[in-house]
Design an enzyme around this catalytic site. Sequence first.
Site, PDB file in Angstrom:
ATOM      1  N   CYS A  25       5.481  -6.111  15.625  1.00  0.00           N
ATOM      2  CA  CYS A  25       4.947  -4.959  16.788  1.00  0.00           C
ATOM      3  C   CYS A  25       3.440  -5.492  17.012  1.00  0.00           C
ATOM      4  O   CYS A  25       2.857  -5.699  16.185  1.00  0.00           O
ATOM      5  CB  CYS A  25       5.079  -3.718  16.304  1.00  0.00           C
ATOM      6  SG  CYS A  25       6.944  -3.526  16.067  1.00  0.00           S
ATOM      7  N   CYS A  44       3.392   8.127   1.544  1.00  0.00           N
ATOM      8  CA  CYS A  44       3.841   7.257   2.591  1.00  0.00           C
ATOM      9  C   CYS A  44       4.020   6.071   1.969  1.00  0.00           C
ATOM     10  O   CYS A  44       3.192   5.502   1.284  1.00  0.00           O
ATOM     11  CB  CYS A  44       2.571   7.098   3.732  1.00  0.00           C
ATOM     12  SG  CYS A  44       2.957   5.950   4.649  1.00  0.00           S
ATOM     13  N   CYS A  63       5.971  -7.481   7.328  1.00  0.00           N
ATOM     14  CA  CYS A  63       6.997  -7.080   8.177  1.00  0.00           C
ATOM     15  C   CYS A  63       7.210  -8.084   9.088  1.00  0.00           C
ATOM     16  O   CYS A  63       6.363  -8.938   9.842  1.00  0.00           O
ATOM     17  CB  CYS A  63       6.499  -5.988   8.890  1.00  0.00           C
ATOM     18  SG  CYS A  63       7.931  -5.138   9.956  1.00  0.00           S
ATOM     19  N   CYS A  91      -2.160   5.202   9.901  1.00  0.00           N
ATOM     20  CA  CYS A  91      -0.921   4.377  10.300  1.00  0.00           C
ATOM     21  C   CYS A  91      -1.153   2.995  10.951  1.00  0.00           C
ATOM     22  O   CYS A  91      -2.066   2.957  11.850  1.00  0.00           O
ATOM     23  CB  CYS A  91       0.069   5.116  11.371  1.00  0.00           C
ATOM     24  SG  CYS A  91       0.268   7.006  10.856  1.00  0.00           S
ATOM     25  N   GLU A 120       0.768  -1.222   0.036  1.00  0.00           N
ATOM     26  CA  GLU A 120       0.154   0.019   0.163  1.00  0.00           C
ATOM     27  C   GLU A 120       0.693   1.326  -0.006  1.00  0.00           C
ATOM     28  O   GLU A 120       1.875   1.487   0.490  1.00  0.00           O
ATOM     29  CB  GLU A 120      -0.700  -0.212   1.398  1.00  0.00           C
ATOM     30  CG  GLU A 120      -1.713  -1.128   1.181  1.00  0.00           C
ATOM     31  CD  GLU A 120      -2.794  -1.254   2.298  1.00  0.00           C
ATOM     32  OE1 GLU A 120      -3.625  -1.975   2.473  1.00  0.00           O
ATOM     33  OE2 GLU A 120      -2.930   0.187   2.990  1.00  0.00           O
ATOM     34  N   CYS A 135       0.683  -3.220  15.321  1.00  0.00           N
ATOM     35  CA  CYS A 135       0.688  -2.773  14.187  1.00  0.00           C
ATOM     36  C   CYS A 135       0.096  -3.887  13.348  1.00  0.00           C
ATOM     37  O   CYS A 135       0.408  -5.333  13.131  1.00  0.00           O
ATOM     38  CB  CYS A 135       2.126  -2.884  13.760  1.00  0.00           C
ATOM     39  SG  CYS A 135       2.386  -2.334  11.897  1.00  0.00           S
TER      40      CYS A 135
HETATM   41  N1  SAH Z   1       8.541  -0.072  10.399  1.00  0.00           N
HETATM   42  C1  SAH Z   1       8.900   1.216  10.484  1.00  0.00           C
HETATM   43  C2  SAH Z   1       7.876   1.953   9.421  1.00  0.00           C
HETATM   44  C3  SAH Z   1       6.508   1.607   9.478  1.00  0.00           C
HETATM   45  S1  SAH Z   1       5.381   1.887  10.658  1.00  0.00           S
HETATM   46  C4  SAH Z   1       8.426   1.584  12.020  1.00  0.00           C
HETATM   47  O1  SAH Z   1       7.940   0.866  12.668  1.00  0.00           O
HETATM   48  O2  SAH Z   1       8.773   2.726  12.336  1.00  0.00           O
HETATM   49  C5  SAH Z   1       4.961   3.662  10.725  1.00  0.00           C
HETATM   50  C6  SAH Z   1       4.750   4.106  12.026  1.00  0.00           C
HETATM   51  O3  SAH Z   1       3.202   3.838  12.364  1.00  0.00           O
HETATM   52  C7  SAH Z   1       5.340   3.458  13.028  1.00  0.00           C
HETATM   53  O4  SAH Z   1       5.843   4.596  14.127  1.00  0.00           O
HETATM   54  C8  SAH Z   1       4.389   2.493  13.725  1.00  0.00           C
HETATM   55  O5  SAH Z   1       4.711   2.365  15.038  1.00  0.00           O
HETATM   56  C9  SAH Z   1       3.274   3.365  13.555  1.00  0.00           C
HETATM   57  N2  SAH Z   1       1.946   2.169  13.767  1.00  0.00           N
HETATM   58  C10 SAH Z   1       2.029   1.000  13.597  1.00  0.00           C
HETATM   59  N3  SAH Z   1       0.767   0.731  13.972  1.00  0.00           N
HETATM   60  C11 SAH Z   1       0.146   1.372  14.270  1.00  0.00           C
HETATM   61  C12 SAH Z   1      -1.172   1.667  14.773  1.00  0.00           C
HETATM   62  N4  SAH Z   1      -1.831   0.432  14.751  1.00  0.00           N
HETATM   63  N5  SAH Z   1      -1.878   2.549  15.127  1.00  0.00           N
HETATM   64  C13 SAH Z   1      -0.897   3.583  15.000  1.00  0.00           C
HETATM   65  N6  SAH Z   1       0.234   3.724  14.584  1.00  0.00           N
HETATM   66  C14 SAH Z   1       0.542   2.620  14.408  1.00  0.00           C
HETATM   67 FE1  SF4 Z   2       6.925  -3.665  11.453  1.00  0.00          FE
HETATM   68 FE2  SF4 Z   2       4.590  -2.536  12.150  1.00  0.00          FE
HETATM   69 FE3  SF4 Z   2       6.708  -2.829  13.705  1.00  0.00          FE
HETATM   70 FE4  SF4 Z   2       6.958  -1.104  11.717  1.00  0.00          FE
HETATM   71  S1  SF4 Z   2       5.359  -1.088  13.540  1.00  0.00           S
HETATM   72  S2  SF4 Z   2       8.267  -2.671  12.669  1.00  0.00           S
HETATM   73  S3  SF4 Z   2       5.793  -2.220  10.218  1.00  0.00           S
HETATM   74  S4  SF4 Z   2       5.508  -4.503  12.868  1.00  0.00           S
END
Ligand code: SAH
Ligand code: SF4
Length: 382
Positions: free
Chosen positions: A115, A104, A111, A344, A91, A118
């Site tokens: 996390c 973006c 990934c 995000c 995306e 996410c």
């Molecule tokens: N992997 C990288 C970049 C992609 S995620 C990273 O983790 O930084 C981009 C941002 O979105 C990150 O700060 C991540 O923590 C945040 N993010 C992920 N899941 C989210 C969610 N469900 N709600 C809000 N922010 C989220």
């Molecule tokens: Fe991967 Fe999502 Fe963690 Fe970013 S926030 S490192 S995209 S699992």
Amino acid sequence: MTTNLLDYDLQGLTAYCEQLGEKRFRATQLFRWIHHKGATDFEQMTDLARSLREKLVGTSRVQGPKVVSRHDSADGTIKWLFDVGAGDVIETVFIPEADRGTLCISSQAGCAMGCRFCSTGHQGFSRNLTTGEIISQLWFAEHFLRQHLGREERVISNVVMMGMGEPLQNYSQLLPALKVMLDDHGYGLSRRRVTVSTSGVVPMIDRLARDCPVALAVSLHAPEDVLRDNLVPLNKKYPIAELLQACTRYQAAAPRDFITFEYCMLDGVNDQPEHARQLVSLMQAHATHGLSCKFNLIPFNPFPASGLTRSEMPQVVAFAKILMEAGIVTTVRKTRGDDIDAACGQLAGDVQDRTGVDRRMAAQRQGMLRGIKVVVVNRSEV
Ligand code: SAH
Ligand code: SF4
């Protein structure tokens, strides 16, 4: 199989042209046709020698991404889904604002970081994107938008590597893509307007500082290791102290004089006043070694499998106030495109039905925030 020229930065394209027996400056012309003009047809590139054009037709192609769908949000945000083969979909999100246009971009299909909050993390890892697949998101969006909006000049002014994937886990493919973004013959974006967001791959932060120091955003999400281990499993490998030391080193090369820390606000998990106070002490301790930071609080965008909920706005505001009173610049990120699941952490296509609750909360949030001067910003203002 022909070579996709979107896989090259200018240096790579120059080497490629030399292999074809062409002079170096031809590569620059070709590169400009591809990235400035969005051209795909070599015959159209009229200032290239006919002999070169003929060579290119037999050996090369300019192949953009395969569009699965486009979703337009009521707030102007546009989300594209691209098919990258073998059932993988990535995306890309465009976020327009009065004074800028931010794209973006995804760096991986899925990934591996896992996390908890996410949606991409829950999906698991499929594969790294190629340089061509990374840069073609910008190539496609820029030229699509120019046509769509009837504009000749540049539409996208900022890029954030905040789509699917961990960009610093795909470093070798990311680096040429960043070079194309910065190259004056490519997109000519300034280093300050290209942001790599990472969950904290420490050795790669140092390499980025050396090879291509763009703006850095670090996904922190917790003030201490036990909690961060739980939310961002990569923390077990690179704990907070090591991560912040890497950030301090990065600052020497960074185009901005601060590092942005992203902090996703999870109800009852990491959003208590005590967490904010711990963050203040942490940042003050590292400030003595030269780290200067900015915080960006992200209201959690929920999805069912996470079992987590978004912090209530008063909680976010109270948290922001503690940081600000300690002199830490803090913003709260505005959720954009949530009616099309482009917010995000929702970039996996697997999100629950939305009710009007979110929108009502958003309206309420704006009202509350105005009163106490917490600045609400977009993803572009990292
Ligand atoms: N992997 C990288 C970049 C992609 S995620 C990273 O983790 O930084 C981009 C941002 O979105 C990150 O700060 C991540 O923590 C945040 N993010 C992920 N899941 C989210 C969610 N469900 N709600 C809000 N922010 C989220
Ligand atoms: Fe991967 Fe999502 Fe963690 Fe970013 S926030 S490192 S995209 S699992």
